[in-house]
Design an enzyme around this catalytic site. Structure first.
Site, PDB file in Angstrom:
ATOM      1  N   GLY A  46       0.769  -1.636  -0.363  1.00 55.39           N
ATOM      2  CA  GLY A  46       0.116  -0.077  -0.380  1.00 55.39           C
ATOM      3  C   GLY A  46       0.460   1.452  -0.039  1.00 55.39           C
ATOM      4  O   GLY A  46       2.556   1.615   0.302  1.00 55.39           O
ATOM      5  N   GLN A  51       2.788   9.718   2.118  1.00 51.54           N
ATOM      6  CA  GLN A  51       4.142   9.322   1.914  1.00 51.54           C
ATOM      7  C   GLN A  51       5.151   9.746   0.943  1.00 51.54           C
ATOM      8  O   GLN A  51       6.502   9.267   1.039  1.00 51.54           O
ATOM      9  CB  GLN A  51       4.343   8.153   1.751  1.00 51.54           C
ATOM     10  CG  GLN A  51       3.361   7.114   3.203  1.00 51.54           C
ATOM     11  CD  GLN A  51       3.255   5.810   2.671  1.00 51.54           C
ATOM     12  OE1 GLN A  51       2.768   5.060   2.376  1.00 51.54           O
ATOM     13  NE2 GLN A  51       4.807   4.761   3.304  1.00 51.54           N
ATOM     14  N   CYS A  92       6.065  -0.259   7.367  1.00 51.70           N
ATOM     15  CA  CYS A  92       5.695   0.944   7.177  1.00 51.70           C
ATOM     16  C   CYS A  92       7.322   0.989   5.190  1.00 51.70           C
ATOM     17  O   CYS A  92       8.248   1.002   6.187  1.00 51.70           O
ATOM     18  CB  CYS A  92       5.499   2.191   7.507  1.00 51.70           C
ATOM     19  SG  CYS A  92       4.817   3.269   6.763  1.00 51.70           S
ATOM     20  N   LEU A  93       6.628   1.766   4.307  1.00 54.11           N
ATOM     21  CA  LEU A  93       8.030   2.383   3.347  1.00 54.11           C
ATOM     22  C   LEU A  93       8.349   3.227   3.976  1.00 54.11           C
ATOM     23  O   LEU A  93       9.863   3.324   3.388  1.00 54.11           O
ATOM     24  CB  LEU A  93       7.448   2.284   2.277  1.00 54.11           C
ATOM     25  CG  LEU A  93       6.871   0.538   0.897  1.00 54.11           C
ATOM     26  CD1 LEU A  93       5.943   1.561  -0.124  1.00 54.11           C
ATOM     27  CD2 LEU A  93       7.812   0.399   0.943  1.00 54.11           C
ATOM     28  N   HIS A 134      -3.897   0.980   7.934  1.00 51.83           N
ATOM     29  CA  HIS A 134      -3.231   2.119   7.996  1.00 51.83           C
ATOM     30  C   HIS A 134      -2.548   3.530   7.209  1.00 51.83           C
ATOM     31  O   HIS A 134      -1.938   3.790   7.276  1.00 51.83           O
ATOM     32  CB  HIS A 134      -1.319   1.181   7.968  1.00 51.83           C
ATOM     33  CG  HIS A 134      -0.152   0.823   7.417  1.00 51.83           C
ATOM     34  ND1 HIS A 134       1.236   0.536   8.707  1.00 51.83           N
ATOM     35  CD2 HIS A 134       0.308   2.000   6.556  1.00 51.83           C
ATOM     36  CE1 HIS A 134       2.096   1.057   8.376  1.00 51.83           C
ATOM     37  NE2 HIS A 134       1.391   2.219   6.938  1.00 51.83           N
ATOM     38  N   GLU A 135      -3.075   2.981   5.987  1.00 57.20           N
ATOM     39  CA  GLU A 135      -2.812   3.968   5.195  1.00 57.20           C
ATOM     40  C   GLU A 135      -3.834   5.371   5.431  1.00 57.20           C
ATOM     41  O   GLU A 135      -3.318   6.867   5.484  1.00 57.20           O
ATOM     42  CB  GLU A 135      -3.074   3.588   3.888  1.00 57.20           C
ATOM     43  CG  GLU A 135      -2.710   2.299   3.325  1.00 57.20           C
ATOM     44  CD  GLU A 135      -1.501   2.458   3.475  1.00 57.20           C
ATOM     45  OE1 GLU A 135      -0.510   3.737   3.487  1.00 57.20           O
ATOM     46  OE2 GLU A 135      -0.395   1.496   2.988  1.00 57.20           O
ATOM     47  N   HIS A 138      -2.472   7.422   7.047  1.00 56.10           N
ATOM     48  CA  HIS A 138      -0.820   7.945   7.010  1.00 56.10           C
ATOM     49  C   HIS A 138      -1.688   9.896   6.563  1.00 56.10           C
ATOM     50  O   HIS A 138      -1.152  10.678   6.539  1.00 56.10           O
ATOM     51  CB  HIS A 138      -0.250   7.447   5.702  1.00 56.10           C
ATOM     52  CG  HIS A 138       0.865   6.845   6.437  1.00 56.10           C
ATOM     53  ND1 HIS A 138       1.982   6.673   6.873  1.00 56.10           N
ATOM     54  CD2 HIS A 138       0.877   5.681   5.208  1.00 56.10           C
ATOM     55  CE1 HIS A 138       2.954   5.726   6.408  1.00 56.10           C
ATOM     56  NE2 HIS A 138       2.253   4.802   5.803  1.00 56.10           N
TER      57      HIS A 138
HETATM   58  O1  GNR Z   1       4.228  -2.729   2.131  1.00 53.36           O
HETATM   59  C1  GNR Z   1       3.792  -2.092   3.607  1.00 53.36           C
HETATM   60  N1  GNR Z   1       3.250  -3.864   4.049  1.00 53.36           N
HETATM   61  C2  GNR Z   1       2.316  -3.268   4.832  1.00 53.36           C
HETATM   62  C3  GNR Z   1       2.798  -4.666   6.068  1.00 53.36           C
HETATM   63  C4  GNR Z   1       1.707  -4.610   7.205  1.00 53.36           C
HETATM   64  C5  GNR Z   1       0.974  -3.868   7.600  1.00 53.36           C
HETATM   65  C6  GNR Z   1       1.233  -2.097   7.336  1.00 53.36           C
HETATM   66  C7  GNR Z   1       1.874  -2.204   5.551  1.00 53.36           C
HETATM   67  S1  GNR Z   1       1.503  -1.269   4.980  1.00 53.36           S
HETATM   68  C8  GNR Z   1       3.709  -1.155   4.156  1.00 53.36           C
HETATM   69  C9  GNR Z   1       2.973  -0.186   3.496  1.00 53.36           C
HETATM   70  C10 GNR Z   1       2.814   1.072   3.053  1.00 53.36           C
HETATM   71  O2  GNR Z   1       4.700   1.573   4.248  1.00 53.36           O
HETATM   72  N2  GNR Z   1       2.200   1.923   3.672  1.00 53.36           N
HETATM   73  O3  GNR Z   1       1.803   3.064   4.382  1.00 53.36           O
HETATM   74 NI    NI Z   2       2.680   3.236   5.703  1.00 55.35          NI
END
Ligand code: GNR
Ligand code: NI
Length: 171
Positions: A46, A51, A92-93, A134-135, A138
């Site tokens: 995601g 980001q 998270c990236l 999670h997104e 953000h």
């Molecule tokens: O790539 C991603 N993997 C992930 C794994 C577990 C819970 C959430 C994520 S999101 C993350 C990509 C990202 O940072 N999205 O904002």
């Molecule tokens: Ni993230």
């Protein structure tokens, strides 16, 4: 298409609150295409516009095994969350090479606009549920490490600053 630069925690721009998209026009479609390319290249499941330093409510997700099922969420809103919680090991990236457990509602219903600007609703569980939450965090300027203890967060900040320095040294 173009690859975008992903901001790394503790960059203060990760805490900006995204504004709703007024119209899903060519400009937004270009952002979505670039975000998808950036997510697949990373690779991640995601990516939120925040980001990549774009402060508009845009999310791309692909939780499929073969990374061939892109889902686009514009102006996503939580319409329902389950009372049951589930713990998931998140990454998270924007916080490279760090993973930790976060407790969140197990199932969510999300309303959003698709790439054509058409409203839709989905009920999600499992990784899609975790990823959507999670997104959407953000977009509100929240990074998953903010659910962890202050001690852990301080360690993560130090680790990320050290990592950033090492990466500059390698250039
Ligand atoms: O790539 C991603 N993997 C992930 C794994 C577990 C819970 C959430 C994520 S999101 C993350 C990509 C990202 O940072 N999205 O904002
Ligand atoms: Ni993230």
């Amino acid at each position: 298409m173009a690859l975008l630069t992903v901001l790394c925690y503790p960059d203060p721009r990760l805490h900006k609150v995204a504004k709703p998209v007024a119209q899903v026009d060519a400009r937004i479609k270009k952002i979505v295409a670039d975000m998808a390319e950036t997510m697949y290249e990373a690779p991640g499941v995601g990516l939120a516009a925040t980001q990549v330093d774009i402060h508009e409510r845009i999310v791309v997700i692909d939780v499929s095994e073969n990374q061939n099922a892109l889902q686009v969420f514009i102006n996503p809103e939580l319409v329902w969350v389950s009372p049951e919680k589930k713990s998931w090991r998140e990454g998270c990236l924007s916080v490279p090479e760090y993973y930790d457990e976060v407790d969140r509602p197990a199932v969510v219903r999300v309303k959003a606009l698709d790439i054509h600007g058409k409203e839709f609703e989905v009920e999600a569980d499992g990784l899609l549920s975790v990823c959507l939450q999670h997104e959407m965090d953000h977009l509100q300027g929240k990074v998953f490490v903010e659910y962890l203890s202050m001690l852990k967060r301080t360690r993560i900040s130090l680790k990320m600053k050290k990592r950033a320095k090492e990466l500059v040294g390698q250039r």
